[in-house]
Design a protein around this motif. Structure first.
Motif, PDB file in Angstrom:
ATOM      1  N   VAL A 109      35.152  43.756  34.980  1.00  0.00           N
ATOM      2  CA  VAL A 109      33.948  43.725  35.810  1.00  0.00           C
ATOM      3  C   VAL A 109      34.381  43.334  37.221  1.00  0.00           C
ATOM      4  N   HIS A 110      34.305  44.277  38.153  1.00  0.00           N
ATOM      5  CA  HIS A 110      34.806  44.020  39.508  1.00  0.00           C
ATOM      6  C   HIS A 110      33.858  43.102  40.286  1.00  0.00           C
ATOM      7  N   ILE A 188      37.937  43.505  21.365  1.00  0.00           N
ATOM      8  CA  ILE A 188      37.388  43.806  22.683  1.00  0.00           C
ATOM      9  C   ILE A 188      37.308  42.523  23.506  1.00  0.00           C
ATOM     10  N   ALA A 189      37.710  42.616  24.778  1.00  0.00           N
ATOM     11  CA  ALA A 189      37.589  41.498  25.717  1.00  0.00           C
ATOM     12  C   ALA A 189      36.924  41.975  26.986  1.00  0.00           C
ATOM     13  N   VAL A 190      36.399  41.025  27.742  1.00  0.00           N
ATOM     14  CA  VAL A 190      35.844  41.323  29.057  1.00  0.00           C
ATOM     15  C   VAL A 190      36.531  40.417  30.066  1.00  0.00           C
ATOM     16  N   LEU A 191      36.893  41.000  31.209  1.00  0.00           N
ATOM     17  CA  LEU A 191      37.598  40.299  32.286  1.00  0.00           C
ATOM     18  C   LEU A 191      36.791  40.474  33.561  1.00  0.00           C
ATOM     19  N   GLY A 192      36.238  39.384  34.094  1.00  0.00           N
ATOM     20  CA  GLY A 192      35.409  39.457  35.286  1.00  0.00           C
ATOM     21  C   GLY A 192      36.077  38.821  36.487  1.00  0.00           C
ATOM     22  N   LEU A 193      35.913  39.460  37.647  1.00  0.00           N
ATOM     23  CA  LEU A 193      36.527  39.008  38.890  1.00  0.00           C
ATOM     24  C   LEU A 193      35.436  38.608  39.882  1.00  0.00           C
ATOM     25  N   SER A 194      35.460  37.361  40.342  1.00  0.00           N
ATOM     26  CA  SER A 194      34.497  36.867  41.328  1.00  0.00           C
ATOM     27  C   SER A 194      33.075  37.060  40.805  1.00  0.00           C
ATOM     28  N   LEU A 195      32.240  37.809  41.516  1.00  0.00           N
ATOM     29  CA  LEU A 195      30.882  38.047  41.041  1.00  0.00           C
ATOM     30  C   LEU A 195      30.889  38.654  39.649  1.00  0.00           C
ATOM     31  N   GLY A 196      31.872  39.488  39.354  1.00  0.00           N
ATOM     32  CA  GLY A 196      31.994  40.055  38.018  1.00  0.00           C
ATOM     33  C   GLY A 196      32.266  39.012  36.951  1.00  0.00           C
ATOM     34  N   GLY A 197      32.825  37.872  37.362  1.00  0.00           N
ATOM     35  CA  GLY A 197      33.026  36.790  36.408  1.00  0.00           C
ATOM     36  C   GLY A 197      31.720  36.272  35.842  1.00  0.00           C
ATOM     37  N   SER A 198      30.653  36.326  36.638  1.00  0.00           N
ATOM     38  CA  SER A 198      29.342  35.892  36.153  1.00  0.00           C
ATOM     39  C   SER A 198      28.847  36.813  35.046  1.00  0.00           C
ATOM     40  N   ALA A 199      28.985  38.118  35.245  1.00  0.00           N
ATOM     41  CA  ALA A 199      28.575  39.062  34.212  1.00  0.00           C
ATOM     42  C   ALA A 199      29.424  38.892  32.952  1.00  0.00           C
ATOM     43  N   ALA A 200      30.729  38.648  33.124  1.00  0.00           N
ATOM     44  CA  ALA A 200      31.600  38.444  31.968  1.00  0.00           C
ATOM     45  C   ALA A 200      31.176  37.210  31.176  1.00  0.00           C
ATOM     46  N   LEU A 201      30.854  36.128  31.880  1.00  0.00           N
ATOM     47  CA  LEU A 201      30.412  34.911  31.205  1.00  0.00           C
ATOM     48  C   LEU A 201      29.086  35.130  30.482  1.00  0.00           C
ATOM     49  N   VAL A 220      37.619  35.084  36.394  1.00  0.00           N
ATOM     50  CA  VAL A 220      38.518  34.705  37.491  1.00  0.00           C
ATOM     51  C   VAL A 220      37.665  34.416  38.726  1.00  0.00           C
ATOM     52  N   SER A 221      37.651  33.159  39.162  1.00  0.00           N
ATOM     53  CA  SER A 221      36.834  32.731  40.311  1.00  0.00           C
ATOM     54  C   SER A 221      35.371  33.121  40.112  1.00  0.00           C
ATOM     55  N   VAL A 281      39.989  34.599  43.710  1.00  0.00           N
ATOM     56  CA  VAL A 281      40.513  35.629  42.807  1.00  0.00           C
ATOM     57  C   VAL A 281      42.044  35.700  42.913  1.00  0.00           C
ATOM     58  N   PRO A 282      42.732  34.624  42.544  1.00  0.00           N
ATOM     59  CA  PRO A 282      44.196  34.598  42.704  1.00  0.00           C
ATOM     60  C   PRO A 282      44.921  35.644  41.880  1.00  0.00           C
ATOM     61  N   LEU A 283      44.306  36.141  40.828  1.00  0.00           N
ATOM     62  CA  LEU A 283      44.938  37.174  39.993  1.00  0.00           C
ATOM     63  C   LEU A 283      45.328  38.402  40.798  1.00  0.00           C
ATOM     64  N   LEU A 284      44.575  38.700  41.853  1.00  0.00           N
ATOM     65  CA  LEU A 284      44.798  39.934  42.611  1.00  0.00           C
ATOM     66  C   LEU A 284      45.807  39.780  43.739  1.00  0.00           C
TER      67      LEU A 284
END
Length: 332
Positions: A109-110, A188-201, A220-221, A281-284
């Motif tokens: 989730v970007h 299945i897993a979900v990986l969310g980045l920044s705002l996408g982290g909210s949707a993943a959670l 992530v963040s 988002v340190p992963l990127l």
């Protein structure tokens, strides 16, 4: 929709969306020069194939915004990265034949102002470790959105993710599909980045949106909700789905303080990786902290999607050097 509960988008007024979008823009990523090799892993590291699919949800609309008309559907143009043995060109190989192997599925989730294309150089390394990595472009967030991103639309993204999972699992039953013998629909897993982290959670833990097919969550963040944006309508029940939180350092990552209460409330197994000098988002970011984040994410998936118990040691090792990162962990 299978595995999730539908909801309607609330009427909202967003006052600070531009500020969120600006802060959430990550540092540019250097192209990956070779596949990631995680210490302690014994399986082959694959080359990566890349395909683009378009999935259209005809049951939910896209709202108008910033003078751009809405639509009666939600269109999700999706990049799929997957293991292949093709060696025809450097980097991801377009439309390469996938390896037959039933690999776990990771849906990305970007963030508000990034998108699938800019995440390929990092996420292809997860695919190279033996995963099918799926990155939908959401209708109203991310780079290239007509009229500019509308971060408030993130409340619709958990349902988008569940729809994409539905679509891909449907293709695994199609004997003409390249995914028939490629995706393990039971991992299945979900990986969310920044705002996408909210949707993943939300997909993992909020009663509004829990998709019980999801076996592991990485944020992530991310946060439950960001200031100035709507919250999801449910409550956090925290089923014991494994959780990895990754964040930058509080002085450099505005979302870092938002991870601590999530870690405190969640049930084990749970992990909180803090990159010592990490930005949002340190992963990127292609530095020592970014590479540590990537090793942690891949080891987390190895443990909780592939049941590789030795991978837990690899994950815990990512917090051994406090000059790079620290790790809080509750494993049971």
């Amino acid at each position: 929709m299978t595995g999730s509960r539908p909801w309607t988008q609330p009427t909202i007024v967003v006052l600070v969306a531009v500020a969120l979008s600006a802060v959430a823009t990550p540092v540019p990523v250097a192209a990956a020069s070779r596949p990631l090799v995680v210490p302690g892993r014994s399986e082959a590291v694959y080359r990566v194939g890349i395909r683009t699919e378009t999935f259209v949800d005809t049951t939910r609309p896209t709202a108008p915004h910033n003078g751009v008309p809405g639509a009666p559907t939600r269109t999700l143009r999706t990049i799929v990265l997957y293991p292949t043995r093709s060696r025809s060109v450097p980097g991801p190989v377009p439309d390469a034949p996938p390896v037959r192997g039933r690999f776990p599925l990771v849906v990305v989730v970007h963030g508000a102002s990034t998108g699938p294309a800019s995440n390929v150089p990092v996420l292809e390394q997860v695919a190279a470790a033996g995963y099918v990595v799926v990155m939908p472009k959401f209708p109203l967030t991310g780079e290239g959105t007509p009229g500019g991103p509308d971060p408030a639309d993130y409340v619709n993204e958990p349902a988008d993710v569940s729809f994409v999972i539905d679509a891909l699992l449907g293709l695994t039953h199609d004997r003409h599909s390249v995914y028939q013998h490629t995706i393990n629909g039971h991992r299945i897993a979900v990986l969310g980045l920044s705002l996408g982290g909210s949707a993943a959670l939300a997909l993992g833990y909020d009663t509004c949106c829990i998709d019980r097919r999801i076996d592991a969550v990485v944020s992530v963040s991310g946060a439950k909700a960001f200031p100035g944006l709507p919250e999801f309508p449910g409550t956090y029940s925290y089923p014991p789905t494994p959780l990895l939180l990754v964040r930058g350092a509080p002085p450099f990552d505005f979302a870092a303080p938002l991870s601590a209460p999530i870690f405190a409330e969640a049930h084990a197994p749970k992990f909180l990786l803090t990159v010592t000098n990490g930005v949002h988002v340190p992963l990127l970011v292609n530095d020592a902290g970014g590479r540590t984040s990537l090793r942690a994410v891949t080891a987390f998936f190895d443990r909780y999607l592939k049941s590789r118990h030795r991978a837990l040691g690899v994950l815990l090792d990512q917090g051994q050097d406090p000059s790079i990162a620290t790790l809080q962990a509750v494993t049971h």
